[in-house]
Design an enzyme around this catalytic site. Structure first.
Site, PDB file in Angstrom:
ATOM      1  N   ASP A  41      20.394 -57.654  10.561  1.00  0.00           N
ATOM      2  CA  ASP A  41      21.815 -57.862  10.251  1.00  0.00           C
ATOM      3  C   ASP A  41      22.112 -59.307   9.837  1.00  0.00           C
ATOM      4  O   ASP A  41      23.026 -59.961  10.386  1.00  0.00           O
ATOM      5  CB  ASP A  41      22.683 -57.531  11.490  1.00  0.00           C
ATOM      6  CG  ASP A  41      22.383 -56.155  12.070  1.00  0.00           C
ATOM      7  OD1 ASP A  41      22.079 -55.246  11.297  1.00  0.00           O
ATOM      8  OD2 ASP A  41      22.490 -56.016  13.309  1.00  0.00           O
ATOM      9  N   GLU A 248      29.335 -48.913   7.714  1.00  0.00           N
ATOM     10  CA  GLU A 248      29.356 -50.117   8.566  1.00  0.00           C
ATOM     11  C   GLU A 248      28.938 -51.314   7.729  1.00  0.00           C
ATOM     12  O   GLU A 248      28.666 -51.208   6.546  1.00  0.00           O
ATOM     13  CB  GLU A 248      28.417 -49.947   9.771  1.00  0.00           C
ATOM     14  CG  GLU A 248      26.953 -49.805   9.391  1.00  0.00           C
ATOM     15  CD  GLU A 248      26.043 -49.489  10.568  1.00  0.00           C
ATOM     16  OE1 GLU A 248      26.516 -49.300  11.692  1.00  0.00           O
ATOM     17  OE2 GLU A 248      24.824 -49.407  10.331  1.00  0.00           O
TER      18      GLU A 248
HETATM   19  O1  FUB Z   1      22.141 -54.007  14.733  1.00  0.00           O
HETATM   20  C1  FUB Z   1      22.980 -53.072  15.340  1.00  0.00           C
HETATM   21  C2  FUB Z   1      23.756 -52.332  14.316  1.00  0.00           C
HETATM   22  O2  FUB Z   1      22.858 -51.692  13.404  1.00  0.00           O
HETATM   23  C3  FUB Z   1      24.617 -53.192  13.418  1.00  0.00           C
HETATM   24  O3  FUB Z   1      25.793 -53.623  14.022  1.00  0.00           O
HETATM   25  C4  FUB Z   1      24.784 -52.267  12.285  1.00  0.00           C
HETATM   26  O4  FUB Z   1      25.335 -52.839  11.135  1.00  0.00           O
HETATM   27  C5  FUB Z   1      23.381 -51.769  12.098  1.00  0.00           C
HETATM   28  O5  FUB Z   1      22.590 -52.655  11.347  1.00  0.00           O
END
Ligand code: FUB
Length: 348
Positions: A41, A248
């Protein structure tokens, strides 16, 4: 509205099984930026003429692999920096631990950072002691931290994946949200409801959120608003349009006077983008930035450095396809003469 039905095997388990099979045969376009720890991320910014990367810090865990993301049991943050493309990457070590965040219990997920008047602000999601994701902020005197957390989460914050955009007028905007494990679906009414209910396929998809930050960078200065993502007919993208709907990992950047809102499509594993004329949108869908990577999640940021643009992303090649052990990478990002982003294929 629908309640999502889960099959016996989670999407995450299914993808991990496939990825472990194919990990050794893939020829990646970029190597992990560091390989002594797992990181994911990546949110990149240029501060003091260096690239600083604010990633999640992936760790081994006994949590089950499921579509709620329980396997992402991260508990702290490291900061990475580099001053030359392809050069040495410095890991500045642990800059904030969950034990030092009074309101947070677990799952320190994807963070971002911003600078204002010589102070640095780390924005991060974590679950509180009721299991609800909130966004927190922590402050440092240097881009590499260490960061000291505010005692409470940002008021009216929820869900995950904060991304901070500094506009030309020095206003800062926080974008956030993530469905499934990111709980955005639980806030559809404006209040938290502990039930996962999703729009039907033909209904508009759940929308990412934005709020302008207060002068002190520690609060939202206005009510949280939806970010509209439209199709080529000016209609909101539908919930069943899994190749284009928001899942997301929002990010905003500006290129040649246009605002580019980019995000992950989650279960179709793409990083895509939409463009608009205001940091609030609406944004019209344009295309794919990054084709699927090895791993269940995909997540990115975009930054300009010394006249070139770069995509920061992650994949699971270093861990041999283990979905919760990811590595941050970067690749040059280019535009065509109309401002369209040329799609990046992560493997040759
Ligand atoms: O790393 C945890 C979660 O997985 C992140 O918040 C999302 O965007 C995904 O990458």
């Amino acid at each position: 509205m629908l309640t999502k039905t889960r099959s016996a095997k989670s999407d995450a388990e299914r993808i991990q099984e496939q990825d472990i099979q194919k990990a050794s045969s893939l020829n990646a376009i970029s190597e992990p930026l560091i390989n002594h720890i797992y990181t994911a991320d990546p949110s990149a910014h240029v501060f003091d003429n260096k690239i600083y990367i604010y990633p999640s810090h992936d760790i081994e865990s006994d949590e089950p692999i499921n579509d709620n993301g329980d396997q992402y049991a991260m508990r702290d943050y490291h900061v990475l920096s580099l001053s030359q493309i392809g050069g040495e990457v410095t890991d500045h070590g642990c800059v904030l631990d969950v034990d030092d965040v009074p309101w947070a219990e677990k799952q320190m997920w994807a963070p971002d950072a911003a600078e204002k008047n010589g102070k640095y602000y780390l924005y991060f999601p974590a679950r509180d002691y009721e299991g609800i994701f909130r966004l927190g902020v922590a402050i440092a005197d240097k881009p590499e931290g260490p960061f000291k957390a505010e005692p409470k989460p940002i008021e009216n914050s929820f869900s995950i994946d904060p991304a901070i955009f500094q506009n030309d007028d020095d206003q800062y905007y926080a974008y956030f949200g993530g469905i499934w494990g990111g709980q955005l679906q639980r806030w559809a009414s404006g209040e938290y409801i502990a039930e996962d209910v999703y729009p039907a396929d033909a209904e508009p998809a759940l929308l990412p959120k934005v709020a302008r930050l207060s002068e002190d960078m520690l609060a939202f200065s206005e009510p949280v608003q939806d970010i509209q993502i439209l199709d080529e007919h000016g209609e909101l993208i539908k919930a069943g349009d899994n190749d284009r709907r928001f899942f997301e990992g929002p990010w905003l950047h500006k290129y040649q006077g246009k605002y580019y809102f980019s995000y992950s499509t989650g279960d179709t594993h793409k990083i895509v983008y939409a463009t608009g004329d205001s940091p609030y949108g609406p944004f019209t869908y344009q295309g794919v930035i990054l084709e699927p990577v090895l791993g269940w999640t995909t997540h990115h940021s975009i930054a300009e450095y010394q006249g070139k643009w770069y995509l920061f992303y992650h994949d699971c090649s270093l861990s041999g396809g283990q979905t919760h052990l990811r590595s941050v990478k970067m690749a040059e990002l280019t535009y065509d003469k109309h401002g369209a982003i040329n799609t990046i294929k992560p493997y040759k």
